[in-house]
Every structure is written in C-alpha cells, then in structure tokens.
Design a protein around this motif. Sequence first.
Motif, PDB file in Angstrom:
ATOM      1  N   MET A  38       0.804  -1.212   0.000  1.00  0.00           N
ATOM      2  CA  MET A  38       0.000   0.000   0.000  1.00  0.00           C
ATOM      3  C   MET A  38       0.845   1.273   0.000  1.00  0.00           C
ATOM      4  O   MET A  38       0.360   2.340  -0.295  1.00  0.00           O
ATOM      5  CB  MET A  38      -0.961   0.012   1.201  1.00  0.00           C
ATOM      6  CG  MET A  38      -2.113  -0.960   1.032  1.00  0.00           C
ATOM      7  SD  MET A  38      -3.229  -0.524  -0.348  1.00  0.00           S
ATOM      8  CE  MET A  38      -2.714  -1.596  -1.649  1.00  0.00           C
ATOM      9  N   ALA A  39       2.144   1.123   0.301  1.00  0.00           N
ATOM     10  CA  ALA A  39       3.048   2.273   0.231  1.00  0.00           C
ATOM     11  C   ALA A  39       3.603   2.439  -1.184  1.00  0.00           C
ATOM     12  O   ALA A  39       4.374   3.350  -1.449  1.00  0.00           O
ATOM     13  CB  ALA A  39       4.186   2.110   1.234  1.00  0.00           C
ATOM     14  N   GLY A  40       3.202   1.531  -2.081  1.00  0.00           N
ATOM     15  CA  GLY A  40       3.647   1.632  -3.465  1.00  0.00           C
ATOM     16  C   GLY A  40       4.970   0.945  -3.753  1.00  0.00           C
ATOM     17  O   GLY A  40       5.516   1.082  -4.840  1.00  0.00           O
ATOM     18  N   SER A  64       3.689 -10.603   4.450  1.00  0.00           N
ATOM     19  CA  SER A  64       3.047 -10.366   5.743  1.00  0.00           C
ATOM     20  C   SER A  64       1.578 -10.037   5.513  1.00  0.00           C
ATOM     21  O   SER A  64       1.176  -9.639   4.422  1.00  0.00           O
ATOM     22  CB  SER A  64       3.698  -9.218   6.509  1.00  0.00           C
ATOM     23  OG  SER A  64       4.774  -8.685   5.832  1.00  0.00           O
ATOM     24  N   THR A  65       0.806 -10.217   6.574  1.00  0.00           N
ATOM     25  CA  THR A  65      -0.614  -9.912   6.520  1.00  0.00           C
ATOM     26  C   THR A  65      -0.821  -8.457   6.133  1.00  0.00           C
ATOM     27  O   THR A  65      -0.105  -7.580   6.606  1.00  0.00           O
ATOM     28  CB  THR A  65      -1.227 -10.173   7.911  1.00  0.00           C
ATOM     29  OG1 THR A  65      -0.983 -11.533   8.235  1.00  0.00           O
ATOM     30  CG2 THR A  65      -2.717  -9.911   7.915  1.00  0.00           C
ATOM     31  N   GLY A  66      -1.778  -8.212   5.251  1.00  0.00           N
ATOM     32  CA  GLY A  66      -2.063  -6.835   4.870  1.00  0.00           C
ATOM     33  C   GLY A  66      -2.774  -6.762   3.540  1.00  0.00           C
ATOM     34  O   GLY A  66      -3.165  -7.780   2.967  1.00  0.00           O
ATOM     35  N   VAL A  67      -2.918  -5.536   3.068  1.00  0.00           N
ATOM     36  CA  VAL A  67      -3.586  -5.292   1.786  1.00  0.00           C
ATOM     37  C   VAL A  67      -2.513  -4.985   0.748  1.00  0.00           C
ATOM     38  O   VAL A  67      -1.572  -4.234   1.011  1.00  0.00           O
ATOM     39  CB  VAL A  67      -4.567  -4.113   1.910  1.00  0.00           C
ATOM     40  CG1 VAL A  67      -5.282  -3.859   0.579  1.00  0.00           C
ATOM     41  CG2 VAL A  67      -5.588  -4.380   3.002  1.00  0.00           C
ATOM     42  N   TYR A  68      -2.656  -5.578  -0.421  1.00  0.00           N
ATOM     43  CA  TYR A  68      -1.689  -5.405  -1.502  1.00  0.00           C
ATOM     44  C   TYR A  68      -2.430  -5.070  -2.785  1.00  0.00           C
ATOM     45  O   TYR A  68      -3.623  -5.322  -2.921  1.00  0.00           O
ATOM     46  CB  TYR A  68      -0.866  -6.681  -1.697  1.00  0.00           C
ATOM     47  CG  TYR A  68       0.003  -6.998  -0.514  1.00  0.00           C
ATOM     48  CD1 TYR A  68       1.320  -6.559  -0.454  1.00  0.00           C
ATOM     49  CD2 TYR A  68      -0.496  -7.720   0.569  1.00  0.00           C
ATOM     50  CE1 TYR A  68       2.118  -6.831   0.649  1.00  0.00           C
ATOM     51  CE2 TYR A  68       0.287  -7.998   1.677  1.00  0.00           C
ATOM     52  CZ  TYR A  68       1.611  -7.542   1.710  1.00  0.00           C
ATOM     53  OH  TYR A  68       2.385  -7.814   2.801  1.00  0.00           O
ATOM     54  N   ASN A  69      -1.691  -4.522  -3.718  1.00  0.00           N
ATOM     55  CA  ASN A  69      -2.253  -4.193  -5.016  1.00  0.00           C
ATOM     56  C   ASN A  69      -1.618  -5.113  -6.059  1.00  0.00           C
ATOM     57  O   ASN A  69      -0.400  -5.263  -6.084  1.00  0.00           O
ATOM     58  CB  ASN A  69      -1.931  -2.728  -5.314  1.00  0.00           C
ATOM     59  CG  ASN A  69      -2.772  -2.209  -6.464  1.00  0.00           C
ATOM     60  OD1 ASN A  69      -3.971  -2.422  -6.499  1.00  0.00           O
ATOM     61  ND2 ASN A  69      -2.145  -1.535  -7.383  1.00  0.00           N
ATOM     62  N   VAL A  70      -2.444  -5.725  -6.884  1.00  0.00           N
ATOM     63  CA  VAL A  70      -1.944  -6.547  -7.978  1.00  0.00           C
ATOM     64  C   VAL A  70      -2.202  -5.779  -9.269  1.00  0.00           C
ATOM     65  O   VAL A  70      -3.344  -5.398  -9.543  1.00  0.00           O
ATOM     66  CB  VAL A  70      -2.682  -7.904  -8.054  1.00  0.00           C
ATOM     67  CG1 VAL A  70      -2.100  -8.769  -9.169  1.00  0.00           C
ATOM     68  CG2 VAL A  70      -2.595  -8.636  -6.735  1.00  0.00           C
ATOM     69  N   THR A  71      -1.145  -5.532 -10.040  1.00  0.00           N
ATOM     70  CA  THR A  71      -1.308  -4.914 -11.353  1.00  0.00           C
ATOM     71  C   THR A  71      -1.135  -6.006 -12.391  1.00  0.00           C
ATOM     72  O   THR A  71      -0.147  -6.748 -12.368  1.00  0.00           O
ATOM     73  CB  THR A  71      -0.265  -3.799 -11.567  1.00  0.00           C
ATOM     74  OG1 THR A  71      -0.379  -2.872 -10.491  1.00  0.00           O
ATOM     75  CG2 THR A  71      -0.521  -3.063 -12.877  1.00  0.00           C
ATOM     76  N   ILE A  72      -2.127  -6.126 -13.270  1.00  0.00           N
ATOM     77  CA  ILE A  72      -2.161  -7.173 -14.282  1.00  0.00           C
ATOM     78  C   ILE A  72      -2.000  -6.487 -15.628  1.00  0.00           C
ATOM     79  O   ILE A  72      -2.829  -5.655 -16.001  1.00  0.00           O
ATOM     80  CB  ILE A  72      -3.517  -7.918 -14.213  1.00  0.00           C
ATOM     81  CG1 ILE A  72      -3.742  -8.470 -12.795  1.00  0.00           C
ATOM     82  CG2 ILE A  72      -3.603  -9.025 -15.254  1.00  0.00           C
ATOM     83  CD1 ILE A  72      -5.197  -8.592 -12.403  1.00  0.00           C
ATOM     84  N   LYS A  73      -0.914  -6.790 -16.333  1.00  0.00           N
ATOM     85  CA  LYS A  73      -0.631  -6.107 -17.600  1.00  0.00           C
ATOM     86  C   LYS A  73      -0.559  -7.105 -18.744  1.00  0.00           C
ATOM     87  O   LYS A  73       0.120  -8.119 -18.633  1.00  0.00           O
ATOM     88  CB  LYS A  73       0.709  -5.370 -17.523  1.00  0.00           C
ATOM     89  CG  LYS A  73       0.753  -4.266 -16.501  1.00  0.00           C
ATOM     90  CD  LYS A  73       2.123  -3.624 -16.460  1.00  0.00           C
ATOM     91  CE  LYS A  73       2.115  -2.448 -15.501  1.00  0.00           C
ATOM     92  NZ  LYS A  73       3.457  -1.867 -15.343  1.00  0.00           N
TER      93      LYS A  73
END
Length: 86
Positions: A38-40, A64-73
């Motif tokens: 989430m910090a990029g 680790s536990t947390g929220v992540y961003n998946v970018t699909i290209k």
Amino acid sequence: NGLTENNISVYPNPATDILHIDIPQIAGQEVTLELTDMAGRLISTESLTAQSNTISTNAVQNLSTGVYNVTIKFNDNSFNKKIIVK
C-alpha cells in the motif's frame, strides 16, 4: 475490447499461499503481474504465459498480513486489483 476490472476475478481473497486470476480470453497471451504494497513498493514482478483463462501465482506465499495491489498487464492494458493477504 470491453475488458474492465469487473471482468477480472482474483481469488481466494484473502489469499494465503496461491492466488488465481481469471481473465476472459487471455489464453496463450503473456501476462505481467506486479505486486505492490500500500506504500507503493514493488514486491514482485512475474511474467507468465496464460495456459488457459486462469493464471496462478505463489508470489503471495511469503508476504506479511495486509492489503496489496496486484497490477495485471497484457496487450498494453493495465488493471489493478486489491487483495488481502492473511
């Protein structure tokens, strides 16, 4: 081609060790997956050739536990999905 983030499903969510991504009509294409926190910060990048309309990655297994961003290209398209890792 009318593909939107809504056509793409990412499961299981929350994920633990493997993540599956369903993308319509993706079979045979090269797909790049980028995982960022989430910090990029970029955590992993992986290029896969889709054997079917589902691609799978184990890139989440050591996170680790947390929220992540998946970018699909693929094909000059870029889609973002949020996932929870537990």
